[in-house]
Design a protein around this motif. Sequence first.
Motif, PDB file in Angstrom:
ATOM      1  N   LEU A   4       0.841  -1.190   0.000  1.00  0.00           N
ATOM      2  CA  LEU A   4       0.000   0.000   0.000  1.00  0.00           C
ATOM      3  C   LEU A   4       0.877   1.240   0.000  1.00  0.00           C
ATOM      4  N   SER A   5       0.440   2.241  -0.742  1.00  0.00           N
ATOM      5  CA  SER A   5       1.162   3.511  -0.778  1.00  0.00           C
ATOM      6  C   SER A   5       0.201   4.650  -0.496  1.00  0.00           C
ATOM      7  N   CYS A   6       0.744   5.723   0.050  1.00  0.00           N
ATOM      8  CA  CYS A   6      -0.073   6.891   0.364  1.00  0.00           C
ATOM      9  C   CYS A   6       0.779   8.139   0.144  1.00  0.00           C
ATOM     10  N   ALA A   7       0.209   9.097  -0.560  1.00  0.00           N
ATOM     11  CA  ALA A   7       0.912  10.353  -0.811  1.00  0.00           C
ATOM     12  C   ALA A   7       0.108  11.513  -0.250  1.00  0.00           C
ATOM     13  N   ALA A   8       0.789  12.378   0.465  1.00  0.00           N
ATOM     14  CA  ALA A   8       0.160  13.582   1.019  1.00  0.00           C
ATOM     15  C   ALA A   8       0.435  14.766   0.106  1.00  0.00           C
ATOM     16  N   SER A   9      -0.587  15.562  -0.106  1.00  0.00           N
ATOM     17  CA  SER A   9      -0.417  16.760  -0.930  1.00  0.00           C
ATOM     18  C   SER A   9      -1.165  17.926  -0.318  1.00  0.00           C
ATOM     19  N   GLY A  10      -0.839  19.110  -0.771  1.00  0.00           N
ATOM     20  CA  GLY A  10      -1.448  20.320  -0.258  1.00  0.00           C
ATOM     21  C   GLY A  10      -0.402  21.406  -0.254  1.00  0.00           C
ATOM     22  N   SER A  11      -0.623  22.435   0.533  1.00  0.00           N
ATOM     23  CA  SER A  11       0.362  23.503   0.640  1.00  0.00           C
ATOM     24  C   SER A  11       0.439  23.983   2.072  1.00  0.00           C
ATOM     25  N   GLY A  12       1.625  24.399   2.459  1.00  0.00           N
ATOM     26  CA  GLY A  12       1.821  24.971   3.778  1.00  0.00           C
ATOM     27  C   GLY A  12       1.545  24.000   4.912  1.00  0.00           C
ATOM     28  N   PHE A  13       2.119  22.802   4.812  1.00  0.00           N
ATOM     29  CA  PHE A  13       1.911  21.842   5.877  1.00  0.00           C
ATOM     30  C   PHE A  13       3.217  21.139   6.237  1.00  0.00           C
ATOM     31  N   SER A  14       3.220  20.577   7.442  1.00  0.00           N
ATOM     32  CA  SER A  14       4.342  19.797   7.925  1.00  0.00           C
ATOM     33  C   SER A  14       3.780  18.583   8.648  1.00  0.00           C
ATOM     34  N   ILE A  15       4.265  17.416   8.274  1.00  0.00           N
ATOM     35  CA  ILE A  15       3.722  16.176   8.812  1.00  0.00           C
ATOM     36  C   ILE A  15       4.610  15.638   9.913  1.00  0.00           C
ATOM     37  N   ASN A  16       3.993  15.183  10.975  1.00  0.00           N
ATOM     38  CA  ASN A  16       4.711  14.491  12.043  1.00  0.00           C
ATOM     39  C   ASN A  16       4.563  12.991  11.791  1.00  0.00           C
ATOM     40  N   ALA A  17       3.649  12.357  12.449  1.00  0.00           N
ATOM     41  CA  ALA A  17       3.476  10.912  12.291  1.00  0.00           C
ATOM     42  C   ALA A  17       2.595  10.582  11.087  1.00  0.00           C
ATOM     43  N   MET A  18       2.899   9.458  10.455  1.00  0.00           N
ATOM     44  CA  MET A  18       2.046   8.904   9.426  1.00  0.00           C
ATOM     45  C   MET A  18       1.801   7.441   9.772  1.00  0.00           C
ATOM     46  N   GLY A  19       0.710   6.904   9.287  1.00  0.00           N
ATOM     47  CA  GLY A  19       0.439   5.518   9.610  1.00  0.00           C
ATOM     48  C   GLY A  19      -0.693   4.936   8.808  1.00  0.00           C
ATOM     49  N   TRP A  20      -0.994   3.690   9.133  1.00  0.00           N
ATOM     50  CA  TRP A  20      -2.076   2.950   8.492  1.00  0.00           C
ATOM     51  C   TRP A  20      -3.000   2.381   9.559  1.00  0.00           C
ATOM     52  N   TYR A  21      -4.273   2.558   9.350  1.00  0.00           N
ATOM     53  CA  TYR A  21      -5.307   1.966  10.163  1.00  0.00           C
ATOM     54  C   TYR A  21      -6.115   1.029   9.267  1.00  0.00           C
ATOM     55  N   ARG A  22      -6.880   0.144   9.891  1.00  0.00           N
ATOM     56  CA  ARG A  22      -7.769  -0.715   9.121  1.00  0.00           C
ATOM     57  C   ARG A  22      -9.064  -0.917   9.877  1.00  0.00           C
ATOM     58  N   GLN A  23     -10.097  -1.178   9.105  1.00  0.00           N
ATOM     59  CA  GLN A  23     -11.406  -1.442   9.685  1.00  0.00           C
ATOM     60  C   GLN A  23     -12.059  -2.586   8.938  1.00  0.00           C
ATOM     61  N   ALA A  24     -12.287  -3.665   9.658  1.00  0.00           N
ATOM     62  CA  ALA A  24     -12.970  -4.823   9.101  1.00  0.00           C
ATOM     63  C   ALA A  24     -14.464  -4.679   9.371  1.00  0.00           C
ATOM     64  N   PRO A  25     -15.304  -5.355   8.586  1.00  0.00           N
ATOM     65  CA  PRO A  25     -16.753  -5.257   8.796  1.00  0.00           C
ATOM     66  C   PRO A  25     -17.143  -5.619  10.218  1.00  0.00           C
ATOM     67  N   GLY A  26     -17.922  -4.751  10.843  1.00  0.00           N
ATOM     68  CA  GLY A  26     -18.409  -5.015  12.189  1.00  0.00           C
ATOM     69  C   GLY A  26     -17.398  -4.774  13.289  1.00  0.00           C
ATOM     70  N   LYS A  27     -16.226  -4.265  12.928  1.00  0.00           N
ATOM     71  CA  LYS A  27     -15.193  -4.035  13.932  1.00  0.00           C
ATOM     72  C   LYS A  27     -14.792  -2.563  13.955  1.00  0.00           C
ATOM     73  N   GLN A  28     -14.161  -2.176  15.040  1.00  0.00           N
ATOM     74  CA  GLN A  28     -13.668  -0.804  15.153  1.00  0.00           C
ATOM     75  C   GLN A  28     -12.396  -0.633  14.338  1.00  0.00           C
ATOM     76  N   ARG A  29     -12.152   0.609  13.941  1.00  0.00           N
ATOM     77  CA  ARG A  29     -10.918   0.918  13.242  1.00  0.00           C
ATOM     78  C   ARG A  29      -9.757   0.734  14.212  1.00  0.00           C
ATOM     79  N   GLU A  30      -8.683   0.106  13.737  1.00  0.00           N
ATOM     80  CA  GLU A  30      -7.526  -0.124  14.592  1.00  0.00           C
ATOM     81  C   GLU A  30      -6.244   0.334  13.906  1.00  0.00           C
ATOM     82  N   LEU A  31      -5.294   0.752  14.730  1.00  0.00           N
ATOM     83  CA  LEU A  31      -3.985   1.117  14.214  1.00  0.00           C
ATOM     84  C   LEU A  31      -3.250  -0.145  13.778  1.00  0.00           C
ATOM     85  N   VAL A  32      -2.699  -0.111  12.575  1.00  0.00           N
ATOM     86  CA  VAL A  32      -1.905  -1.230  12.075  1.00  0.00           C
ATOM     87  C   VAL A  32      -0.422  -0.944  12.266  1.00  0.00           C
TER      88      VAL A  32
END
Length: 121
Positions: free
Chosen positions: A20-48
């Motif tokens: 999986l890949s993810c690209a951030a775009s926009g202007s005038g920003f600075s990113i600290n943490a990045m990550g991936w979460y997932r959500q399966a049917p009927g379950k809460q979103r969790e940090l991967v």
Amino acid sequence: QVQLVESGGGLVQAGGSLRLSCAASGSGFSINAMGWYRQAPGKQRELVARITNGGSTNYVGSVEGRFTISRDNAKNTVALQMNSLKPEDTAVYYCHAVAYTVVLHRWDDYWGQGTQVTVSS
């Protein structure tokens, strides 16, 4: 504002791999943490997996040793290499970033639209 766009989901057999890949775009920003979460049917979103701009990582226990998160700070991208996939990894995966934007003068959470990962047994 910050936009996150994911790519790389799909259907794979158990034991297979996806990236999986993810690209951030926009202007005038600075990113600290990045990550991936997932959500399966009927379950809460969790940090991967999560990675700071200094390269520190942490993973949910169920993916330790199988998934690897990486990041290119210069390009504002984050990737998740998923190996030895299991049916229980099936979920919608969301890219996440904590970013400071000049226009808002604050830190906020940003999310991608999600990408489906389906692992067949």
